[in-house]
Design a protein around this motif. Structure first.
Motif, PDB file in Angstrom:
ATOM      1  N   VAL A   1       0.860  -1.182   0.000  1.00 28.82           N
ATOM      2  CA  VAL A   1       0.000   0.000   0.000  1.00 28.82           C
ATOM      3  C   VAL A   1       0.892   1.227   0.000  1.00 28.82           C
ATOM      4  O   VAL A   1       1.730   1.390   0.885  1.00 28.82           O
ATOM      5  CB  VAL A   1      -0.925   0.018   1.232  1.00 28.82           C
ATOM      6  CG1 VAL A   1      -1.761   1.281   1.227  1.00 28.82           C
ATOM      7  CG2 VAL A   1      -1.819  -1.207   1.231  1.00 28.82           C
ATOM      8  N   VAL A   2       0.748   2.033  -1.003  1.00 26.40           N
ATOM      9  CA  VAL A   2       1.517   3.270  -1.081  1.00 26.40           C
ATOM     10  C   VAL A   2       0.755   4.349  -0.338  1.00 26.40           C
ATOM     11  O   VAL A   2      -0.431   4.557  -0.582  1.00 26.40           O
ATOM     12  CB  VAL A   2       1.717   3.684  -2.556  1.00 26.40           C
ATOM     13  CG1 VAL A   2       2.471   4.989  -2.647  1.00 26.40           C
ATOM     14  CG2 VAL A   2       2.435   2.585  -3.314  1.00 26.40           C
ATOM     15  N   LYS A   3       1.456   5.011   0.571  1.00 25.79           N
ATOM     16  CA  LYS A   3       0.766   6.016   1.384  1.00 25.79           C
ATOM     17  C   LYS A   3       0.772   7.378   0.710  1.00 25.79           C
ATOM     18  O   LYS A   3       1.684   7.713  -0.024  1.00 25.79           O
ATOM     19  CB  LYS A   3       1.467   6.128   2.741  1.00 25.79           C
ATOM     20  CG  LYS A   3       0.990   5.096   3.726  1.00 25.79           C
ATOM     21  CD  LYS A   3       1.457   5.493   5.120  1.00 25.79           C
ATOM     22  CE  LYS A   3       1.220   4.364   6.094  1.00 25.79           C
ATOM     23  NZ  LYS A   3       2.212   4.389   7.173  1.00 25.79           N
TER      24      LYS A   3
ATOM     25  N   THR B   1      11.214  13.567  -4.493  1.00 22.73           N
ATOM     26  CA  THR B   1      10.598  12.313  -4.065  1.00 22.73           C
ATOM     27  C   THR B   1      11.068  11.136  -4.909  1.00 22.73           C
ATOM     28  O   THR B   1      10.961   9.994  -4.486  1.00 22.73           O
ATOM     29  CB  THR B   1       9.050  12.385  -4.153  1.00 22.73           C
ATOM     30  OG1 THR B   1       8.666  12.743  -5.472  1.00 22.73           O
ATOM     31  CG2 THR B   1       8.493  13.373  -3.161  1.00 22.73           C
ATOM     32  N   PHE B   2      11.586  11.412  -6.091  1.00 19.58           N
ATOM     33  CA  PHE B   2      12.039  10.322  -6.963  1.00 19.58           C
ATOM     34  C   PHE B   2      13.256   9.626  -6.366  1.00 19.58           C
ATOM     35  O   PHE B   2      13.360   8.407  -6.389  1.00 19.58           O
ATOM     36  CB  PHE B   2      12.379  10.878  -8.346  1.00 19.58           C
ATOM     37  CG  PHE B   2      12.795   9.826  -9.335  1.00 19.58           C
ATOM     38  CD1 PHE B   2      11.841   9.142 -10.070  1.00 19.58           C
ATOM     39  CD2 PHE B   2      14.130   9.508  -9.523  1.00 19.58           C
ATOM     40  CE1 PHE B   2      12.210   8.156 -10.973  1.00 19.58           C
ATOM     41  CE2 PHE B   2      14.508   8.529 -10.427  1.00 19.58           C
ATOM     42  CZ  PHE B   2      13.546   7.848 -11.151  1.00 19.58           C
TER      43      PHE B   2
ATOM     44  N   ASN C   1       0.565   6.550 -15.346  1.00 25.82           N
ATOM     45  CA  ASN C   1       1.717   7.446 -15.446  1.00 25.82           C
ATOM     46  C   ASN C   1       2.067   7.852 -16.876  1.00 25.82           C
ATOM     47  O   ASN C   1       3.224   7.830 -17.275  1.00 25.82           O
ATOM     48  CB  ASN C   1       2.929   6.831 -14.749  1.00 25.82           C
ATOM     49  CG  ASN C   1       2.774   6.906 -13.263  1.00 25.82           C
ATOM     50  OD1 ASN C   1       2.825   7.989 -12.679  1.00 25.82           O
ATOM     51  ND2 ASN C   1       2.544   5.778 -12.626  1.00 25.82           N
ATOM     52  N   CYS C   2       1.065   8.222 -17.618  1.00 27.47           N
ATOM     53  CA  CYS C   2       1.321   8.690 -18.980  1.00 27.47           C
ATOM     54  C   CYS C   2       1.851  10.116 -18.962  1.00 27.47           C
ATOM     55  O   CYS C   2       2.368  10.596 -19.945  1.00 27.47           O
ATOM     56  CB  CYS C   2       0.045   8.624 -19.816  1.00 27.47           C
ATOM     57  SG  CYS C   2      -1.186   9.859 -19.362  1.00 27.47           S
TER      58      CYS C   2
ATOM     59  N   ILE D   1       5.002  12.039  -8.408  1.00 30.05           N
ATOM     60  CA  ILE D   1       5.863  11.852  -7.241  1.00 30.05           C
ATOM     61  C   ILE D   1       6.262  10.391  -7.116  1.00 30.05           C
ATOM     62  O   ILE D   1       5.649   9.517  -7.704  1.00 30.05           O
ATOM     63  CB  ILE D   1       5.193  12.328  -5.926  1.00 30.05           C
ATOM     64  CG1 ILE D   1       3.947  11.503  -5.614  1.00 30.05           C
ATOM     65  CG2 ILE D   1       4.874  13.802  -5.998  1.00 30.05           C
ATOM     66  CD1 ILE D   1       3.481  11.650  -4.194  1.00 30.05           C
ATOM     67  N   GLU D   2       7.318  10.178  -6.316  1.00 29.26           N
ATOM     68  CA  GLU D   2       7.842   8.833  -6.054  1.00 29.26           C
ATOM     69  C   GLU D   2       8.332   8.173  -7.347  1.00 29.26           C
ATOM     70  O   GLU D   2       8.493   8.826  -8.369  1.00 29.26           O
ATOM     71  CB  GLU D   2       6.783   7.971  -5.362  1.00 29.26           C
ATOM     72  CG  GLU D   2       6.536   8.397  -3.923  1.00 29.26           C
ATOM     73  CD  GLU D   2       7.601   7.836  -2.979  1.00 29.26           C
ATOM     74  OE1 GLU D   2       8.444   7.034  -3.418  1.00 29.26           O
ATOM     75  OE2 GLU D   2       7.580   8.215  -1.790  1.00 29.26           O
ATOM     76  N   ARG D   3       8.557   6.876  -7.288  1.00 31.13           N
ATOM     77  CA  ARG D   3       9.142   6.196  -8.438  1.00 31.13           C
ATOM     78  C   ARG D   3       8.654   4.761  -8.492  1.00 31.13           C
ATOM     79  O   ARG D   3       8.060   4.256  -7.550  1.00 31.13           O
ATOM     80  CB  ARG D   3      10.662   6.215  -8.318  1.00 31.13           C
ATOM     81  CG  ARG D   3      11.136   5.489  -7.087  1.00 31.13           C
ATOM     82  CD  ARG D   3      12.578   5.754  -6.802  1.00 31.13           C
ATOM     83  NE  ARG D   3      13.411   5.218  -7.854  1.00 31.13           N
ATOM     84  CZ  ARG D   3      14.707   5.481  -7.975  1.00 31.13           C
ATOM     85  NH1 ARG D   3      15.300   6.281  -7.117  1.00 31.13           N
ATOM     86  NH2 ARG D   3      15.406   4.954  -8.947  1.00 31.13           N
ATOM     87  N   GLY D   4       8.964   4.125  -9.632  1.00 33.25           N
ATOM     88  CA  GLY D   4       8.648   2.713  -9.794  1.00 33.25           C
ATOM     89  C   GLY D   4       7.154   2.459  -9.679  1.00 33.25           C
ATOM     90  O   GLY D   4       6.347   3.192 -10.233  1.00 33.25           O
ATOM     91  N   VAL D   5       6.786   1.424  -8.945  1.00 31.92           N
ATOM     92  CA  VAL D   5       5.366   1.090  -8.829  1.00 31.92           C
ATOM     93  C   VAL D   5       4.643   2.049  -7.906  1.00 31.92           C
ATOM     94  O   VAL D   5       3.437   1.960  -7.750  1.00 31.92           O
ATOM     95  CB  VAL D   5       5.145  -0.339  -8.295  1.00 31.92           C
ATOM     96  CG1 VAL D   5       5.655  -1.359  -9.272  1.00 31.92           C
ATOM     97  CG2 VAL D   5       5.781  -0.511  -6.925  1.00 31.92           C
TER      98      VAL D   5
END
Lengths: 224, 572
Positions: A9-11, A88-89, B173-174, B193-197
């Motif tokens: 689960v991604v928060k 965040t990446f 994520n297009c 934001i964030e990465r991957g899945v």
């Protein structure tokens, strides 16, 4: 990332975070501004400078609170959203307050086979925290990370986005923690490849004193 | 002219088009998600893969190599190429999924990847029925998935802003939405934001996605990740009819579709018109539909009590003939069509009254350089071009107070709100009113009320702020039968393919109102004024033929995209 019975689960990040720095603290000194302006000049567009500028900010503020990211974006001259996306990446940018030393223990495939989890669990027991947590004295944070590209010297860890510590054993972890408690960062070491030693007539590297010889990594206890 | 061969068909091309856009233009369908013609090409969805080769050339001489039969030797790229980012060159040979199993297989596998963590709950998804991912997964995708493990779950029903709701796990994520905010609207409010899945689009902390054009991301989102806070879960796409028309919240005349279910407008979406609004629509245009549904009048009224249409027309005619024509103030409307304003002008002219004037609605500073204008009424240009002048509220009010004007004839306007009439004047002066809504403040003192059809119930012409004349079409039915309206009405899928029992056209929520081109000739007829038109089409033909400022603006010429009229100065 919380694990549950229904997969990962991604928060959602805190969309309205409390400020962590006062307005007076949340500024760059003129020297830092000059360095960021230098980064901007290095690239065709200001976008290119964002990573270096975020790095500078992380060194100054300890971690990248959204307010800090906003400050960096304004200083570099790119949209806040874009800077936030970059921050965040990369996991190397800390979005939350961490301990003084962040121990990134690799448990990716090679290290896992060679005892990465043994080291991680030993460290967790020793410091009495779980991965992702910080010790009460604010000294250590443990993180479980993916491949750091040092499979040849597995298992290994990295200290606060800095030097690698190779060929980990429990004794070596004890010594590392002791040294860090005394404020001594491990020094940079690189691992020489077998051909440096055997096939090419000894270690021919110019930085011999900073090298450690390659040796066959151990096998994880659980695997045995 | 340079040539390209696509699936063994040869096409000529000009300039340096990208392969995907070229294929779409010539009608060769290629599946794709991230590509949008108005934005940069990231080639990140990988769905538009094709096999591409170019003629081999001799390295030394640069001459084209030919085989024994004299055909050029084709060297294929070692890997499949994304057609969205590939520029066509002369002699290029392209194999799509129609002629290459490799390409068909790649597209299938890619869809399997895209669906790894995408929830397969289409039956409860708002996008179902018009979802590019759903359509293309059915058309090109695998029957099942080999990824038989728990899906990654991401945040759901997050309010990105006041008008847009995000479902993170539906996102593929297009980056269309983030590119839209950075390249088209320029608000830079969204980022991945964030990465991957773990990645999905988001606003950075402490900010909201609240730009005045935010809802465009809902249309360009190729999945159900971004939905409208206003519309979500109100209706299924196949339950609604869709009618091409224009919006009326401002004077831009942005092209749109009105979506109607049970004779209620449910939502408004943009319609491509490169001369007006391109692919986009302002949020104010999209949210400006409740007035078509709510607070509509119950029917004609005489002196505050309900009456039949015939009686109301008769009373209007009686009032008009009871005063001296010079004592009548005709008020036209920038909300009404050109046709209706023209008929009003004609009525005033035939009676010998002064020409109608119109009330202008300007909110200084509201506009931008894009699709929002300071003008808040859709047709002030149309009024100007008919030779109507802007009313001076103070002078008009003074003339009413001194008794110089004894009758006010109001077409689709609210003179009380505009300050032309005050409630206290309404005892001394007779008022004939064609209102849209019962919220019209002039309604209470009006002697004759003839409810008017709104833009979604009529046929007519509007001229936008740039002089672009465009047609509107009826999106929903009114009470009573009108052949012209029925002929022009939009259809839903059920209308076209369903049985007579599941037609969307039903008797609920019908408003008892009439378009101006019905009610004005009815009034005229009772005054023995000749105003016999077969319908708005004929009215507009006459306007285009007799008024210079409308030269060429016939229904045929306007079609779906409108015509650009000459500037007022140039035409007169």
């Amino acid at each position: 990332m919380a694990e549950s019975g229904h997969g990962k689960v991604v928060k959602l990040p805190d969309r309205d975070p409390k400020p962590a720095f006062s307005k007076e603290d949340l500024v760059f000194a003129s020297e830092e501004k000059k360095r960021i302006a230098g980064f901007v000049e290095e690239y065709e567009k200001p976008d290119g400078a964002i990573m270096k500028a975020l790095w500078l900010a992380q060194e100054k503020f300890g971690f990248l609170h959204p307010d800090v990211i906003q400050l960096v974006a304004d200083e570099v001259g790119i949209p806040y959203a874009q800077a936030y996306g970059v921050a965040t990446f990369y996991t190397q940018y800390y979005k939350n307050k961490t301990g003084k030393y962040v121990l990134d223990v690799c448990t990716c495939f090679s290290c896992q086979v060679c005892g990465g989890y043994d080291i991680l669990h030993y460290l967790e027991e020793k410091l009495e925290i779980h991965k992702g947590e910080t010790t009460d004295d604010g000294l250590f944070t443990i993180q479980e990370v993916e491949c750091l590209g040092a499979c040849g010297s597995a298992p290994m860890l990295q200290v606060t986005n800095g030097p690698y510590v190779h060929h980990l054993t429990r004794e070596k972890v004890d010594a590392l923690v002791d040294a860090l408690q005394n404020g001594q960062m491990p020094s940079f070491t690189s691992i020489t490849l077998p051909q440096d030693e055997d096939e090419m007539g000894g270690n021919r590297r110019t930085d011999v004193d900073k090298t450690e010889a390659y040796r066959t990594p151990p096998v994880a206890e659980t695997v045995e | 002219m340079p040539k390209v061969r696509i699936d063994n068909e040869t096409y000529e091309f000009e300039g340096r088009p990208k392969l995907l856009q070229f294929c779409l233009d010539i009608g060769v369908e290629l599946p794709h998600f991230c590509y949008h013609p108005s934005m940069s090409v990231p080639a990140n969805c990988r769905q538009c893969l094709v096999r591409v080769g170019t003629p081999a050339r001799d390295r030394g001489t640069g001459e084209m190599q030919v085989d024994e039969a004299g055909n050029p030797v084709i060297q294929y790229f070692p890997k499949l190429q994304t057609s969205c980012s590939l520029e066509i060159t002369d002699g290029m040979v392209v194999e799509t999924h129609r002629s290459s199993e490799e390409v068909a297989g790649a597209q299938k596998d890619n869809l399997e990847f895209l669906l790894i963590n995408h929830p397969l709950d289409c039956p409860i998804c708002d996008q179902a029925g018009h979802c590019p991912l759903q359509i293309q997964a059915y058309k090109y995708g695998p029957e099942g998935s080999r990824f038989e493990f728990d899906k990654v779950h991401k945040p759901k029903h997050i309010r990105l802003g006041p008008r847009v709701v995000l479902d993170g796990e539906r996102c593929i994520n297009c980056t269309r939405c983030t590119r839209y905010t950075s390249e088209v609207s320029g608000s830079h409010q969204l980022t991945i934001i964030e990465r991957g899945v773990r990645n999905y689009p988001m606003t950075p902390p402490g900010t909201e996605f609240d730009e005045p054009y935010s809802m465009n991301v809902i249309d360009i989102c190729p999945v159900g990740a971004l939905t409208s806070a206003d519309f979500r879960f109100k209706a299924r796409i196949w339950e609604m009819s869709k009618t091409p028309s224009i919006t009326v919240a401002n004077a831009k005349g942005s092209n749109c579709y009105y979506w109607v279910k049970d004779n209620l407008v449910m939502k408004v979406t943009p319609r491509q018109n490169m001369d007006v609004n391109e692919y986009w629509l302002a949020d104010e245009d999209r949210l400006d539909y409740e007035r078509f549904n709510k607070d509509r009048p119950a029917g004609p009224m005489i002196n505050g009590s309900a009456a039949g249409w015939d009686a109301a027309y008769g009373e209007a005619a009686r009032l008009l003939s009871s005063v001296d024509p010079s004592e009548v103030l005709f008020i036209g409307s920038p909300f009404a069509t050109v046709e209706d304003n023209y008929l009003l002008t004609k009525l005033a002219d035939s009676l010998g009254s002064p020409a109608p004037q119109y009330i202008r609605h300007v909110e200084i500073g509201k506009g931008d350089d894009w699709l929002i204008t300071d003008e808040k009424a859709p047709n002030h240009q149309g009024c100007e071009r008919l030779g109507m002048s802007e009313i001076d509220a103070e002078i008009a009010a003074a003339r009413i107070q001194t008794g110089e004007i004894k009758l006010v004839y109001v077409l689709e306007e609210d003179p009380v709100v505009a300050g032309v009439l005050s409630a206290s004047d309404m005892d001394a002066v007779k008022v004939i009113l064609h209102p849209y809504n019962v919220t019209n403040e002039t309604l209470h003192g009006a002697n004759v009320v003839l409810p008017a059809a709104t833009i979604v119930e009529t046929v007519g012409t509007f001229v936008n702020i740039d002089g672009h004349a465009q047609r509107v079409r009826p999106a929903k039915a009114i009470r009573g039968v009108n052949r012209t309206l029925v002929m022009e009405m939009g259809e839903s899928r059920a209308d076209r393919h369903g049985t007579p029992f599941d037609r969307w056209h039903n008797e609920t929520n019908l408003v008892d109102c009439q378009p101006g081109w019905v009610s004005l000739p009815e009034v005229a007829e009772r005054l023995d004024i000749e105003m016999a038109y077969k319908g708005p089409r004929q009215v507009m033909e006459e306007v285009a033929g007799t008024v210079d400022a409308f030269q060429g603006a016939t229904y045929e010429a306007m079609g779906l995209e409108g015509v650009r009229l000459m500037e007022i100065g140039a035409a007169v």
